[in-house]
Write an enzyme that holds these catalytic residues in place. Structure first.
Site, PDB file in Angstrom:
ATOM      1  N   ASP A 173       1.024  -1.126   0.055  1.00  0.00           N
ATOM      2  CA  ASP A 173       0.013   0.217  -0.061  1.00  0.00           C
ATOM      3  C   ASP A 173       0.967   1.199  -0.140  1.00  0.00           C
ATOM      4  O   ASP A 173       1.681   1.206   1.033  1.00  0.00           O
ATOM      5  CB  ASP A 173      -0.909   0.067   1.238  1.00  0.00           C
ATOM      6  N   ASP A 214      -1.867  -1.422  -3.826  1.00  0.00           N
ATOM      7  CA  ASP A 214      -2.233  -0.689  -4.983  1.00  0.00           C
ATOM      8  C   ASP A 214      -1.015  -1.011  -5.957  1.00  0.00           C
ATOM      9  O   ASP A 214      -0.057  -1.431  -5.799  1.00  0.00           O
ATOM     10  CB  ASP A 214      -2.213   0.975  -4.617  1.00  0.00           C
ATOM     11  N   ASP A 236      -5.143 -11.477 -14.649  1.00  0.00           N
ATOM     12  CA  ASP A 236      -6.054 -12.296 -14.468  1.00  0.00           C
ATOM     13  C   ASP A 236      -7.419 -12.144 -15.239  1.00  0.00           C
ATOM     14  O   ASP A 236      -7.904 -10.988 -15.296  1.00  0.00           O
ATOM     15  CB  ASP A 236      -6.657 -12.283 -12.896  1.00  0.00           C
ATOM     16  N   ASP A 279      -9.403 -17.405 -15.093  1.00  0.00           N
ATOM     17  CA  ASP A 279     -10.402 -18.007 -13.830  1.00  0.00           C
ATOM     18  C   ASP A 279     -11.296 -18.995 -13.831  1.00  0.00           C
ATOM     19  O   ASP A 279     -12.131 -18.696 -14.931  1.00  0.00           O
ATOM     20  CB  ASP A 279     -11.172 -16.530 -13.261  1.00  0.00           C
ATOM     21  N   GLU A 308      -7.200 -21.904 -15.136  1.00  0.00           N
ATOM     22  CA  GLU A 308      -7.681 -22.572 -13.964  1.00  0.00           C
ATOM     23  C   GLU A 308      -8.583 -23.812 -13.905  1.00  0.00           C
ATOM     24  O   GLU A 308      -9.854 -23.377 -14.444  1.00  0.00           O
ATOM     25  CB  GLU A 308      -8.339 -21.554 -12.788  1.00  0.00           C
ATOM     26  N   HIS A 332      -3.944 -17.628  -3.657  1.00  0.00           N
ATOM     27  CA  HIS A 332      -4.601 -16.879  -3.051  1.00  0.00           C
ATOM     28  C   HIS A 332      -5.962 -17.464  -2.375  1.00  0.00           C
ATOM     29  O   HIS A 332      -6.500 -16.771  -1.613  1.00  0.00           O
ATOM     30  CB  HIS A 332      -4.962 -15.420  -3.681  1.00  0.00           C
ATOM     31  N   ASP A 333      -6.263 -18.826  -2.772  1.00  0.00           N
ATOM     32  CA  ASP A 333      -7.469 -19.448  -2.429  1.00  0.00           C
ATOM     33  C   ASP A 333      -6.863 -20.568  -1.513  1.00  0.00           C
ATOM     34  O   ASP A 333      -7.813 -21.298  -0.840  1.00  0.00           O
ATOM     35  CB  ASP A 333      -8.000 -20.188  -3.629  1.00  0.00           C
TER      36      ASP A 333
HETATM   37  O1  TEU Z   1     -11.187 -19.750  -7.750  1.00  0.00           O
HETATM   38  C1  TEU Z   1     -12.233 -20.930  -8.022  1.00  0.00           C
HETATM   39  C2  TEU Z   1     -12.053 -22.083  -7.075  1.00  0.00           C
HETATM   40  O2  TEU Z   1     -11.881 -22.936  -7.605  1.00  0.00           O
HETATM   41  C3  TEU Z   1     -11.975 -21.552  -5.725  1.00  0.00           C
HETATM   42  O3  TEU Z   1     -12.515 -20.377  -5.186  1.00  0.00           O
HETATM   43  C4  TEU Z   1     -12.768 -23.054  -4.961  1.00  0.00           C
HETATM   44  O4  TEU Z   1     -13.766 -23.014  -5.743  1.00  0.00           O
HETATM   45  C5  TEU Z   1     -13.045 -22.172  -3.608  1.00  0.00           C
HETATM   46  O5  TEU Z   1     -11.800 -21.758  -2.816  1.00  0.00           O
HETATM   47  C6  TEU Z   1     -13.846 -22.983  -2.777  1.00  0.00           C
HETATM   48  O6  TEU Z   1     -12.897 -24.282  -2.480  1.00  0.00           O
HETATM   49  C7  TEU Z   1     -11.377 -18.632  -8.659  1.00  0.00           C
HETATM   50  C8  TEU Z   1     -10.596 -17.602  -7.892  1.00  0.00           C
HETATM   51  O7  TEU Z   1      -9.231 -18.053  -7.830  1.00  0.00           O
HETATM   52  C9  TEU Z   1     -11.197 -17.355  -6.635  1.00  0.00           C
HETATM   53  O8  TEU Z   1     -10.514 -16.516  -5.966  1.00  0.00           O
HETATM   54  C10 TEU Z   1     -12.543 -16.721  -6.845  1.00  0.00           C
HETATM   55  O9  TEU Z   1     -13.290 -16.558  -5.654  1.00  0.00           O
HETATM   56  C11 TEU Z   1     -13.518 -17.677  -7.676  1.00  0.00           C
HETATM   57  O10 TEU Z   1     -12.586 -18.277  -8.722  1.00  0.00           O
HETATM   58  C12 TEU Z   1     -14.732 -16.937  -8.339  1.00  0.00           C
HETATM   59  O11 TEU Z   1     -14.131 -15.828  -9.429  1.00  0.00           O
HETATM   60 CA    CA Z   2      -3.560   1.788  -1.030  1.00  0.00          CA
END
Ligand code: TEU
Ligand code: CA
Length: 589
Positions: A22, A30, A99, A206, A267, A341-342
């Site tokens: 940030d 940002d 993305d 995605d 993905e 990030h997931d």
């Molecule tokens: O992720 C889809 C996905 O496979 C994961 O979100 C999974 O379904 C979820 O963690 C449940 O286990 C993509 C992106 O990486 C995620 O950040 C988004 O939230 C999602 O699509 C919707 O755009």
């Molecule tokens: Ca910022």
């Protein structure tokens, strides 16, 4: 072998902009912040940066709900900031991949707002189904059906203006686009070309394998078995549908034909590291360069799914990684990743964070294991520091709608889990574990936001930033960061790492993960090989049979290509046939 494309020995670094740096004191990362840290990434040695979404968005799902594909959200900065980021990255020799989120838009996108009028040209750009009062999804005999959203509740939302339901596999503010409609597809391709012409270097796509739905002969959408939380699984009807290859090949023709130097990674939600993985990434089919396949990240999901995790069995990791590697052994290409990030952070999930020493050792061991596989490795921001899970204990510390919604659905509504168990499930598996601010230094907000900033960071900084931060690690030759530098340098300099084939050894060993990478010499009888062997446990472990056979005889420390311990210790381990805790070794045979 045919010369590998440029990305075959590249390393990609994923930035989650909201949590990276940030610079204007609003507590949110940002674009200027990213640009200010590109020197750090160049020093790490990565080749490509993947940016999670920075487009205009109401931020319901942290930017994966896009309201304007051609505008940067003011929260992240301006298009000039984007252009400066691109120019700086290119000057430093790095490419930038954006993305692409086109399975759905935000409900605030003008396309969706127009679609709410059944007479508008956009009427058929989304999945609308008639409403039958009293038959709302989730009720007996529901219309359209009982599909549940990944983020809780029904996958169908009633819209009073149109008087119908619309499909949203994710949040109700993320309506699914109707890819059966060629107008939708061409609007997406136009946008993609607009970005490629602006100088970006490709896309991470995605949930791209969800864009083709399985439909009945008259377009009907069958229902599935209703689960304990009151919904059926949308996954079976919206994953890898019959027109996926057609759409991906059309996209390739419309956007990528004639271009070069780009990278596309899809993905692959639901792709299982088998024939579909090979087909989609086989360059002869002109679809995608590679896929994220998740089979190796589902192996610790318990009977209640990801929220009831169980210990990971190393033989399951071997089996799933082997399937992914073998699927693309002759054609196609693999991505290699343990973090994003997931996902929770792998050092907390499958490493050992009980002491700082074990955290550093296990972070290096898991990194060596991943990066020595065949394919393109992806590093998620902070993974190169050995950053850990958030350690949250209260629901109000969480920000991710998936975590919060699924808590209420499982604990309060469906009552399938106790509050205590679900909080444990969140602590282990919540996506917020990966979204705490990047830890740059030991100042109060870890250098993510200035200590005297008018706003606090949007999510709590992990208190362990006082001992886990980039400032300390960049200066320490024994840090996790320094080890990642050496891993990346090895991929850039050793052709066996990038192009060698892959063969699993000792498949049944539950603690040691070992495999062979080899490349035919000019004289096919000759093969140059690397033996990779990693102790994935906190106790010492015997070198298993297949590896021991290959090491027999004198061990020459000069053939230790890379090791998590210093070479003399690694050589002694090979000689003794016993690995120290979390010891990983790459040995040139
Ligand atoms: O992720 C889809 C996905 O496979 C994961 O979100 C999974 O379904 C979820 O963690 C449940 O286990 C993509 C992106 O990486 C995620 O950040 C988004 O939230 C999602 O699509 C919707 O755009
Ligand atoms: Ca910022």
């Amino acid at each position: 072998a045919d010369p590998n494309p440029w990305w075959a020995n590249s390393v990609v670094y994923q930035i989650y902009p909201r949590s990276f740096q940030d610079t204007n004191g609003d507590g949110i990362g940002d674009l200027k912040g990213i640009t200010s840290r590109l020197d750090y990434l160049a020093r790490l040695g990565v080749d490509v940066i993947w940016l999670s979404p920075v487009y205009k968005s109401p931020q319901d799902d942290n930017g994966y709900d896009i309201a304007d594909y051609r505008q940067i959200d003011p929260m992240f900065g301006t298009m000039d900031d984007m252009d400066e980021l691109l120019a700086t990255a290119h000057r430093l020799g790095m490419k930038v991949v954006m993305d692409l989120v086109v399975n759905h838009t935000s409900d605030e996108h003008p396309w969706f707002q127009a679609s709410r009028d059944a007479n508008d040209p956009h009427a058929d750009w989304y999945w609308w189904r008639p409403a039958k009062p009293g038959h709302e999804p989730g009720t007996p005999g529901a219309e359209p059906n009982h599909w549940g959203s990944y983020f809780g509740g029904s996958a169908w939302q009633y819209d009073a203006k149109r008087g119908e339901y619309y499909l949203h596999q994710f949040s109700k503010k993320q309506p699914d686009l109707n890819w059966e409609n060629p107008e939708v597809r061409h609007a997406v391709y136009d946008m993609m070309n607009w970005w490629m012409d602006r100088g970006i270097d490709g896309f991470r796509m995605d949930v791209i394998t969800l864009i083709s739905k399985h439909l009945g002969p008259n377009g009907e959408m069958e229902d599935g078995e209703i689960g304990p939380e009151g919904y059926s699984n949308v996954y079976w009807f919206c994953e890898d549908g019959p027109r996926l290859d057609e759409f991906l090949q059309e996209m390739h023709r419309e956007v990528f034909d004639g271009r070069e130097g780009y990278l596309t990674v899809g993905e692959g939600t639901g792709i299982d590291g088998g024939p579909r993985d090979e087909f989609i990434t086989d360059p002869r089919n002109r679809e995608l360069d590679m896929l994220f396949v998740f089979t190796h990240l589902d192996i610790d999901h318990g009977e209640g799914g990801k929220w009831t995790p169980k210990p990971m069995r190393l033989t399951d990791l071997k089996r799933t990684m082997a399937a992914q590697q073998n699927a693309v052994a002759s054609h196609g290409w693999a991505s290699i990743f343990l973090d994003n990030h997931d996902q929770p952070r792998v050092v907390s999930r499958w490493g050992d964070t009980t002491t700082d020493e074990l955290r550093v050792k296990s972070a290096k061991a898991l990194a060596l294991l991943a990066h020595l596989h065949r394919g393109t490795p992806y590093i998620y921001q902070g993974e190169e520091l050995g950053m850990t899970n958030a350690g949250f204990t209260r629901l109000d510390q969480y920000r991710d709608l998936e975590s919060i919604n699924m808590y209420h659905q499982r604990v309060d509504e469906a009552k399938v889990e106790s509050a205590e168990d679900m909080m444990a499930g969140l602590a282990a598996q919540s996506r917020d574990n990966a979204r705490t601010p990047m830890q740059w230094d030991s100042t109060p907000y870890a250098g993510f936001t200035a200590a005297d900033a008018p706003a606090k960071p949007w999510i709590e900084v992990n208190p362990n930033h006082t001992t886990i931060n980039a400032e300390d690690e960049v200066a320490d030759p024994d840090s996790v960061f320094a080890f990642y530098q050496r891993l990346i340098e090895l991929r850039h300099t050793n052709p066996i790492v990038a192009a060698g084939d892959w063969k699993l050894l000792d498949p049944d060993d539950e603690q040691v993960y070992d495999f062979l990478r080899s490349l035919p010499e000019e004289n096919p009888e000759e093969r140059r090989s690397l033996l990779v062997i990693v102790n994935c446990g906190s106790t010492s472990a015997h070198i298993p049979h297949d590896a021991a056979e290959l090491i027999h005889g004198a061990v020459d420390a000069s053939r230790i290509v890379l090791s998590t311990t210093d070479p003399d210790m690694a050589a002694a381990s090979l000689l003794l046939g016993k690995l120290s805790p979390w010891e990983g070794i790459v040995y040139q045979l």
